[in-house]
Design a protein around this motif. Structure first.
Motif, PDB file in Angstrom:
ATOM      1  N   LEU A 139       0.764  -1.275   0.076  1.00 27.03           N
ATOM      2  CA  LEU A 139      -0.023   0.001   0.101  1.00 27.03           C
ATOM      3  C   LEU A 139       0.774   1.383   0.126  1.00 27.03           C
ATOM      4  O   LEU A 139       0.583   2.055  -0.772  1.00 27.03           O
ATOM      5  CB  LEU A 139      -1.008   0.095   1.132  1.00 27.03           C
ATOM      6  N   LEU A 141       3.731   1.556  -1.065  1.00 26.55           N
ATOM      7  CA  LEU A 141       4.423   1.703  -2.304  1.00 26.55           C
ATOM      8  C   LEU A 141       3.562   2.309  -3.365  1.00 26.55           C
ATOM      9  O   LEU A 141       3.950   3.239  -4.253  1.00 26.55           O
ATOM     10  CB  LEU A 141       4.662   0.342  -2.760  1.00 26.55           C
ATOM     11  N   ILE A 142       2.148   2.028  -3.318  1.00 29.41           N
ATOM     12  CA  ILE A 142       1.187   2.536  -4.242  1.00 29.41           C
ATOM     13  C   ILE A 142       1.178   4.148  -4.026  1.00 29.41           C
ATOM     14  O   ILE A 142       1.220   4.967  -5.007  1.00 29.41           O
ATOM     15  CB  ILE A 142      -0.053   1.801  -4.398  1.00 29.41           C
ATOM     16  N   VAL A 143       0.824   4.279  -2.814  1.00 28.85           N
ATOM     17  CA  VAL A 143       0.632   5.686  -2.527  1.00 28.85           C
ATOM     18  C   VAL A 143       1.817   6.439  -2.722  1.00 28.85           C
ATOM     19  O   VAL A 143       1.692   7.671  -3.410  1.00 28.85           O
ATOM     20  CB  VAL A 143       0.426   5.878  -0.787  1.00 28.85           C
ATOM     21  N   ALA A 145       3.890   5.720  -4.811  1.00 25.80           N
ATOM     22  CA  ALA A 145       4.135   6.020  -6.466  1.00 25.80           C
ATOM     23  C   ALA A 145       3.142   6.953  -7.251  1.00 25.80           C
ATOM     24  O   ALA A 145       3.515   7.706  -7.979  1.00 25.80           O
ATOM     25  CB  ALA A 145       3.857   4.675  -7.140  1.00 25.80           C
ATOM     26  N   PHE A 146       1.966   7.210  -6.561  1.00 25.68           N
ATOM     27  CA  PHE A 146       0.921   8.175  -6.937  1.00 25.68           C
ATOM     28  C   PHE A 146       1.309   9.530  -6.463  1.00 25.68           C
ATOM     29  O   PHE A 146       1.131  10.459  -7.346  1.00 25.68           O
ATOM     30  CB  PHE A 146      -0.581   7.929  -6.281  1.00 25.68           C
ATOM     31  N   PHE A 147       1.476   9.625  -5.132  1.00 20.83           N
ATOM     32  CA  PHE A 147       1.492  11.092  -4.690  1.00 20.83           C
ATOM     33  C   PHE A 147       3.071  11.620  -4.642  1.00 20.83           C
ATOM     34  O   PHE A 147       3.277  12.923  -4.092  1.00 20.83           O
ATOM     35  CB  PHE A 147       0.986  11.042  -3.352  1.00 20.83           C
ATOM     36  N   GLY A 231      13.635   2.081  -4.926  1.00 18.88           N
ATOM     37  CA  GLY A 231      13.490   3.516  -5.917  1.00 18.88           C
ATOM     38  C   GLY A 231      12.521   4.560  -5.320  1.00 18.88           C
ATOM     39  O   GLY A 231      12.319   5.479  -6.075  1.00 18.88           O
ATOM     40  N   LEU A 232      11.865   4.293  -4.390  1.00 15.85           N
ATOM     41  CA  LEU A 232      11.010   5.207  -3.905  1.00 15.85           C
ATOM     42  C   LEU A 232      11.421   6.042  -2.627  1.00 15.85           C
ATOM     43  O   LEU A 232      10.462   6.375  -1.552  1.00 15.85           O
ATOM     44  CB  LEU A 232       9.754   4.608  -3.588  1.00 15.85           C
TER      45      LEU A 232
ATOM     46  N   LEU C  35      -7.864   5.222  -3.811  1.00 16.10           N
ATOM     47  CA  LEU C  35      -6.398   5.299  -4.212  1.00 16.10           C
ATOM     48  C   LEU C  35      -6.626   5.838  -5.646  1.00 16.10           C
ATOM     49  O   LEU C  35      -6.166   6.706  -6.001  1.00 16.10           O
ATOM     50  CB  LEU C  35      -5.618   4.104  -4.274  1.00 16.10           C
ATOM     51  N   ALA C  39      -5.909  10.004  -6.338  1.00 16.84           N
ATOM     52  CA  ALA C  39      -4.628  10.005  -7.374  1.00 16.84           C
ATOM     53  C   ALA C  39      -4.689  11.371  -7.916  1.00 16.84           C
ATOM     54  O   ALA C  39      -5.797  11.601  -8.508  1.00 16.84           O
ATOM     55  CB  ALA C  39      -4.259   8.760  -7.998  1.00 16.84           C
ATOM     56  N   PRO C  40      -3.250  12.087  -7.824  1.00 14.89           N
ATOM     57  CA  PRO C  40      -3.497  13.343  -8.461  1.00 14.89           C
ATOM     58  C   PRO C  40      -3.551  13.165 -10.071  1.00 14.89           C
ATOM     59  O   PRO C  40      -3.122  12.191 -10.549  1.00 14.89           O
ATOM     60  CB  PRO C  40      -2.163  13.897  -8.249  1.00 14.89           C
ATOM     61  N   TYR C 287       8.152  -4.485  -8.657  1.00 14.22           N
ATOM     62  CA  TYR C 287       9.043  -3.645  -8.885  1.00 14.22           C
ATOM     63  C   TYR C 287       9.184  -3.130 -10.304  1.00 14.22           C
ATOM     64  O   TYR C 287       9.236  -1.908 -10.506  1.00 14.22           O
ATOM     65  CB  TYR C 287      10.442  -4.286  -8.467  1.00 14.22           C
ATOM     66  N   ILE C 290       6.295  -0.422 -11.111  1.00 13.77           N
ATOM     67  CA  ILE C 290       6.880   0.933 -10.765  1.00 13.77           C
ATOM     68  C   ILE C 290       7.571   1.794 -11.594  1.00 13.77           C
ATOM     69  O   ILE C 290       7.314   2.655 -12.160  1.00 13.77           O
ATOM     70  CB  ILE C 290       7.403   0.743  -9.405  1.00 13.77           C
ATOM     71  N   PHE C 291       8.387   0.954 -12.474  1.00 14.28           N
ATOM     72  CA  PHE C 291       9.037   1.899 -13.280  1.00 14.28           C
ATOM     73  C   PHE C 291       8.480   2.057 -14.703  1.00 14.28           C
ATOM     74  O   PHE C 291       8.669   3.125 -15.280  1.00 14.28           O
ATOM     75  CB  PHE C 291      10.374   0.961 -13.544  1.00 14.28           C
ATOM     76  N   ARG C 293       5.375   2.496 -14.552  1.00 11.73           N
ATOM     77  CA  ARG C 293       4.160   3.373 -14.030  1.00 11.73           C
ATOM     78  C   ARG C 293       2.799   2.444 -14.525  1.00 11.73           C
ATOM     79  O   ARG C 293       1.865   3.081 -14.885  1.00 11.73           O
ATOM     80  CB  ARG C 293       4.036   4.529 -14.618  1.00 11.73           C
ATOM     81  N   TYR C 295       0.034   1.373 -13.147  1.00  9.44           N
ATOM     82  CA  TYR C 295      -0.684   1.184 -11.872  1.00  9.44           C
ATOM     83  C   TYR C 295      -1.785   0.224 -11.848  1.00  9.44           C
ATOM     84  O   TYR C 295      -1.890  -0.321 -10.748  1.00  9.44           O
ATOM     85  CB  TYR C 295      -1.370   2.632 -12.101  1.00  9.44           C
ATOM     86  N   LEU C 298      -0.213  -2.684 -10.160  1.00 13.15           N
ATOM     87  CA  LEU C 298       0.096  -2.393  -8.698  1.00 13.15           C
ATOM     88  C   LEU C 298      -1.370  -2.514  -7.883  1.00 13.15           C
ATOM     89  O   LEU C 298      -1.264  -3.237  -6.901  1.00 13.15           O
ATOM     90  CB  LEU C 298       0.486  -0.879  -8.574  1.00 13.15           C
ATOM     91  N   LEU C 302      -2.251  -5.255  -5.189  1.00 13.36           N
ATOM     92  CA  LEU C 302      -2.514  -5.006  -3.709  1.00 13.36           C
ATOM     93  C   LEU C 302      -3.763  -5.762  -3.372  1.00 13.36           C
ATOM     94  O   LEU C 302      -4.155  -6.334  -2.119  1.00 13.36           O
ATOM     95  CB  LEU C 302      -2.945  -3.424  -3.701  1.00 13.36           C
TER      96      LEU C 302
END
Ligand SMILES: Nc1ncnc2c1ncn2[C@@H]1O[C@H](COP(=O)(O)OP(=O)(O)OP(=O)(O)O)[C@@H](O)[C@H]1O
Ligand code: SF4
Ligand SMILES: [Mg+2]
Lengths: 291, 339, 329
Positions: A139, A141-143, A145-147, A231-232, C35, C39-40, C287, C290-291, C293, C295, C298, C302
């Motif tokens: 969780l 990680l995702i937050v 990654a988003f923010f 990497g975060l 989420l 998210a922005p 991992y 994340i690179f 992106r 989402y 991810l 979760l």
């Protein structure tokens, strides 16, 4: 107030008595030494670090013991020792601030839940359970990654995901205390709920909360390092987790890039864990009586 | 009744001495120093006999029982000297493994709080089976367990139950079944009825007495309850602060107690459970075993205290068919000092 | 000996636990939705990721999730999609997210399960050993081991294991799931894969060995002082039997609990360790995502992992009830 209120049980017998208890726990004292060392390094990082942790040089992959680089340099020629020293700052700030956030949230939720009971308690405990079940790391990680992974975000995310244990603890303590005579007494003299919660009950349940808080610091440091490893981390700060992320690509080539930041993380986490254990033994009346 | 497994020792003949303790001494290292809860205790139990051991709380009754088994609730306790003769054989020099073979096989033990002496997560049958297996009687265990349960008045289905599903009385019946499971020569019962409801107490006591008579075993019965002593015991030892202070056949003890402590007990002024001083002038209760009073340990509470009592430990004087450790009997007609 | 209570009662108990888990699962989905909504930027990004996607697909997603509709409706639509098993599409992997995650889940489970088995065995043995002689050298050693286990991050331990056993000694492969060059078949393939698993398993299990060691020691010390242990000795049981059949059986309950309730931490650990060793499981996927992106991947992880944790906790409760007859069901 004319009415006499029964005295509340005191949790700890004064600072000096407490220190006497704590001192007997040798590992706890060792942990405290590690924590103090970490604090000093963090505070005096600008004075202690021989280089700017980001400044690159041609001298890449210098092994430990090289002139000017006791712990060597990384693939960009950045000084490992300076990185480890500045990293202490990040770890300590995130650890302390996140654990503080978690403790405040945990106390608030636990106190309300335990003091009022009923459906409020039911609802809050379901939410607590939810937060305990969701894998914190995923969780977070995702937050992040988003923010974004700025320092403030890291602190908030880790803090917001780490309160359940404190909440449960505070709740169970409040359940026990709310029917004790001194609380009844406070109610009889007309004290209002917030005042009873904060100035009557809370001081009496702080000892175990502080124990959990110091263990939370250890967990927060670990979580921040894990995010950094993914990497975060805060891109503008040199952190231990971030250094290990870089080192991952060079494990076969430059062992010192992994070894030293990892030792730093382990020692910091160990220090707070030991302090937590020591505090636990020094404040737990059950353990104290036996000795 | 078929007997499986290890060959049993020949059944004791009536009147044979099954258990004899000679100057048994046990020490506990405690924070307040070295404590001797069992101090030169000598006693004898014969086959077919029920011998009572009475005394106030903390006088060392349970420790005496544990010393016989050489099994203590704390690692700080140690048997330091004396003999534990079981049917003539001294158990004290035996190595642990040989001692293990004695426990539960030649000596059965019944505890005070039956529920806490059974493992909550194992069925009753499994726990009895383990005991039979430990003594090479595992073959035919199922039938033997059913028989044992029947003997103690329980249905054989109880074997499948867990301790928390039993009532206190049922649990203690299981305890009795376990003590008798391997047909021991001696049963030690440490306050077997104290934790039970009053109505159940009598039932369990009667059951124990019947099984003891039928099996011809020797029984050492530790109790607070003088009523129980009067009802089921043949012989009684009275213990005070780690020592035996009086010993007598039951009838004699009740008819003519010889030790001031026993006299106090029988007069009801000294309650075994909540000791009270005999007279206002005699204060205090059971002495602290870490620093016992010199001489006769009862002297701070004794209405007949003399100078010698404060200085010297009284030996056992024979008075008729009783023996009492009290200076009052020194030189009295018919009294004779022994050990 | 036969059990007094039938499997029917246990079934009812399991069902009750299952019903209890439903609000948790819904809670997890709601958190996912939050989420996405919070998210922005454009929420469609959270649903698709930043990997280039065809514009038609973007429009379809907008319509499917009703992104121009009020929040309650969006939430219902999101819930509906998730319940139908639609977790979106990963353009980086050209595969539906659910399929992708489930495909990777197997390897992660292999790693996690062998870790739990290893950690439990080693932890129990060490804990018993330490509890037999409290405050002895062995006990101190076990305590030190436990402290190290609590404090050393598994991803760093992984790097150190690679340094020592792969780079230094050359005994084991430094990463991957199997040898790429050699084409092993039959037993050779199994051995090859096992060799690749040893280091990740060690790295991941260290913390749980420490937890199990400490817990076994503590609960055993407590249990071995109890009245019924004394009684079983008085029945003539050997020390071995007293320890294994009585002591450990009681100590097993906290161990089961702790393994179950720590499952969500094992998940995090395995993500980190997979990354260190390039183990192609869910963690490594995380991992990589994340690179890229990516989402939806991810969020899908979760969701799936949270539900897995809920299920494991449920199994833990049932196992506990099976082990302890005092639990009423
Ligand atoms: N765990 C222990 N640690 C230290 N001393 C102990 C311990 N257990 C017993 N003792 C000592 O041994 C003495 C005798 O205890 P014991 O249990 O044999 O008494 P008892 O006559 O059986 O009493 P009760 O009627 O209460 O069962 C006690 O007075 C105490 O001083
Ligand atoms: S020896 Fe003395 S003090 Fe002891 S019981 Fe006899 S008379 Fe009393
Ligand atoms: Mg006793």
């Amino acid at each position: 107030m004319g009415l006499s209120v029964p005295a509340a049980p005191t949790a700890v017998g004064g600072v000096r008595g407490f220190w006497r208890q704590f001192r007997r726990h040798r590992l706890g004292v060792a942990g405290l030494a590690a924590v103090v060392l970490l604090g000093l390094v963090a505070v005096f990082a600008p004075l202690l670090a021989p280089y700017d942790p980001f400044s690159t040089s041609r001298n890449a992959f210098a092994p430990p013991g090289s002139p000017g680089h006791i712990l060597g340099t990384d693939h960009l020629g950045r000084d490992v020792l300076s990185g480890v020293i500045w990293g202490a700052r990040v770890s300590l700030i995130v650890g302390l601030a996140a654990a503080f956030t978690a403790t405040v949230i945990g106390i608030a939720i636990g106190a309300v839940s335990g003091y009022f009971g009923g459906w409020v308690d039911e609802l809050l405990m379901r939410i607590t359970e939810l937060f305990q079940i969701i894998p914190r790391f995923v969780l977070a990680l995702i937050v992040v990654a988003f923010f974004g992974s700025g320092l403030t975000n890291l602190i908030l995310v880790i803090g917001i995901l780490s309160w359940p244990q404190t909440a449960r603890l505070v709740r169970s303590q409040f359940l026990r205390h709310r029917s004790l005579p001194y609380v009844d007494g406070a109610r009889v003299v007309g004290m209002r709920a917030p005042r009873i919660i904060f100035s009557e009950i809370l001081p009496n349940v702080m000892a175990p909360v502080i124990v959990v808080a110091s263990l939370d610091i250890a967990q927060a440091i670990l979580l921040e390092a894990s995010l950094g490893f993914f990497g975060l981390g805060d891109p503008n700060l040199r952190s231990w987790g971030g250094m290990l992320n870089t080192a991952q690509g060079f494990v076969q080539r430059a062992w010192w890039m992994s070894v030293f930041p990892g030792i730093a993380i382990s020692l910091a986490v160990l220090g707070f864990n030991l302090v937590g254990d020591g505090l636990n033994e020094a404040t737990d009346p059950r353990l104290r009586e036996g000795s | 009744m078929s007997r499986a497994g290890a060959p049993p020792a020949a059944a004791p003949t009536a009147g044979e001495t099954v258990l004899e303790l000679r100057d048994l001494t046990t020490e506990i290292r405690s924070v307040r120093g070295l404590v001797r809860p069992v101090d030169a205790v000598s006693l004898r139990v014969r086959a077919g006999e029920v011998v009572g051991l009475v005394g106030e709380s903390g006088s060392g009754k349970s420790m005496t029982a544990f010393s016989v088994m050489r099994l203590f609730p704390t690692k700080a306790a140690r048997l330091v000297s004396g003999e534990v003769r079981l049917r003539g054989r001294d158990l004290v020099p035996l190595p642990q493994e040989a001692m293990r073979a004695v426990r539960g096989r030649e000596v059965g033990m019944i505890f005070q709080d039956p529920a806490s002496y059974l493992n909550p997560v194992l069925s009753v049958g499994r726990q009895l089976e383990q005991q039979l297996q430990a003594h090479a009687m595992g073959r035919g265990a199922r039938a033997r367990i059913a028989e044992l349960l029947r003997d103690v008045g329980l249905a054989s289905e109880i074997a499948g139950r867990y301790p928390h599903e039993l009532s206190g009385g049922q649990a203690q019946r299981v305890g009795i079944a376990s003590a008798l499971a391997c047909r021991p020569a001696l049963v030690i019962a440490d306050e077997p009825t104290t934790a039970l409801d009053v109505t159940i107490q009598a039932q369990v006591l009667r059951l124990m007495a019947r099984l003891q008579r039928e099996g011809g075993v020797a029984m050492l019965l530790i109790t607070h309850d003088l009523g129980v002593v009067a009802e089921v015991c043949d012989h009684v030892y009275v213990m005070y602060a780690g020592r035996i202070v009086e010993e007598a056949p039951v009838a004699s003890l009740f008819a003519a107690p010889q030790h001031p402590y026993t006299q106090g007990l029988l007069a009801g002024v000294l309650d075994l459970i909540e000791p009270k001083p005999i007279e206002v002038a005699i204060h205090g209760s059971v002495p602290d075993l870490a620093s016992p009073p010199p001489g006769c340990r009862f002297h701070p509470r004794c209405p007949h205290v003399m100078d010698v009592c404060r200085r010297e430990t009284p030996p056992h004087f024979e008075v008729g068919d009783a023996r009492a450790a009290c200076w009052l009997h020194d030189g009295a007609p018919g009294a004779e000092a022994t050990a | 000996m036969s059990r007094a209570r039938g499997s029917k009662a246990l079934g009812a108990f399991a069902l009750e636990r299952l019903l209890n888990a439903v609000p948790l699962v819904i809670g997890v989905i709601v958190i996912n939705f939050l989420l996405v909504s919070l998210a922005p930027g454009d929420p469609v990004t959270a649903l698709i990721g930043e990997f280039p996607a065809p514009p038609e697909y973007v429009e379809r997603v907008r319509a499917q999730y009703g992104l121009d509709r009020p929040v309650p409706e969006r939430m219902v639509r999101y819930l509906g999609s998730v319940v139908r098993g639609d977790l979106g599409f990963s353009f980086a992997n050209r595969q539906p997210v659910l399929e992708l995650v489930l495909e990777r889940l197997g390897r992660t489970l292999v790693l996690m399960i062998s870790t739990v088995v290893l950690a439990t065995i080693v932890g129990v043995v060490l804990g018993v050993w330490a509890a037999r002689r409290p405050h002895s050298g062995v006990d101190r050693g076990a305590t030190g081991f436990a402290l190290a286990g609590y404090s050393i991050p598994e991803f760093w331990l992984g790097q150190i294991l690679i340094l020592v056993f792969a780079v230094g000694l050359g005994w084991l492969p430094a990463g991957g799931f199997r040898s790429i060059r050699a084409d092993y078949v039959g037993w050779a393939a199994v051995v090859d894969q096992a060799r690749h698993m040893i280091l990740p398993m060690l790295a991941l299990s260290f913390r749980y060995m420490a937890i199990t060691t400490r817990l076994t020691r503590a609960s055993l010390l407590e249990v071995m002082n109890s009245d019924y242990i004394l009684a079983s000795r008085a029945r003539g049981l050997s020390e071995r039997r007293v320890l294994w059949e009585h002591g450990l059986r009681a100590a097993a309950l906290p161990i089961i609990t702790v393994i179950g309730y720590n499952f969500s931490f094992i998940v995090a650990g395995s993500a980190l360790v997979e990354t260190v060793f390039g183990w192609p499981g869910v963690g490594r996927l995380m991992y990589d995502s994340i690179f890229t992106r990516d989402y939806p991947v991810l969020l899908g992880i979760l969701l799936i992992v949270s539900i897995a944790v809920i299920l494991v906790n449920l199994l833990t409760d049932v196992a506990y009830a099976l082990f302890d007859p005092r639990v009423r069901y």
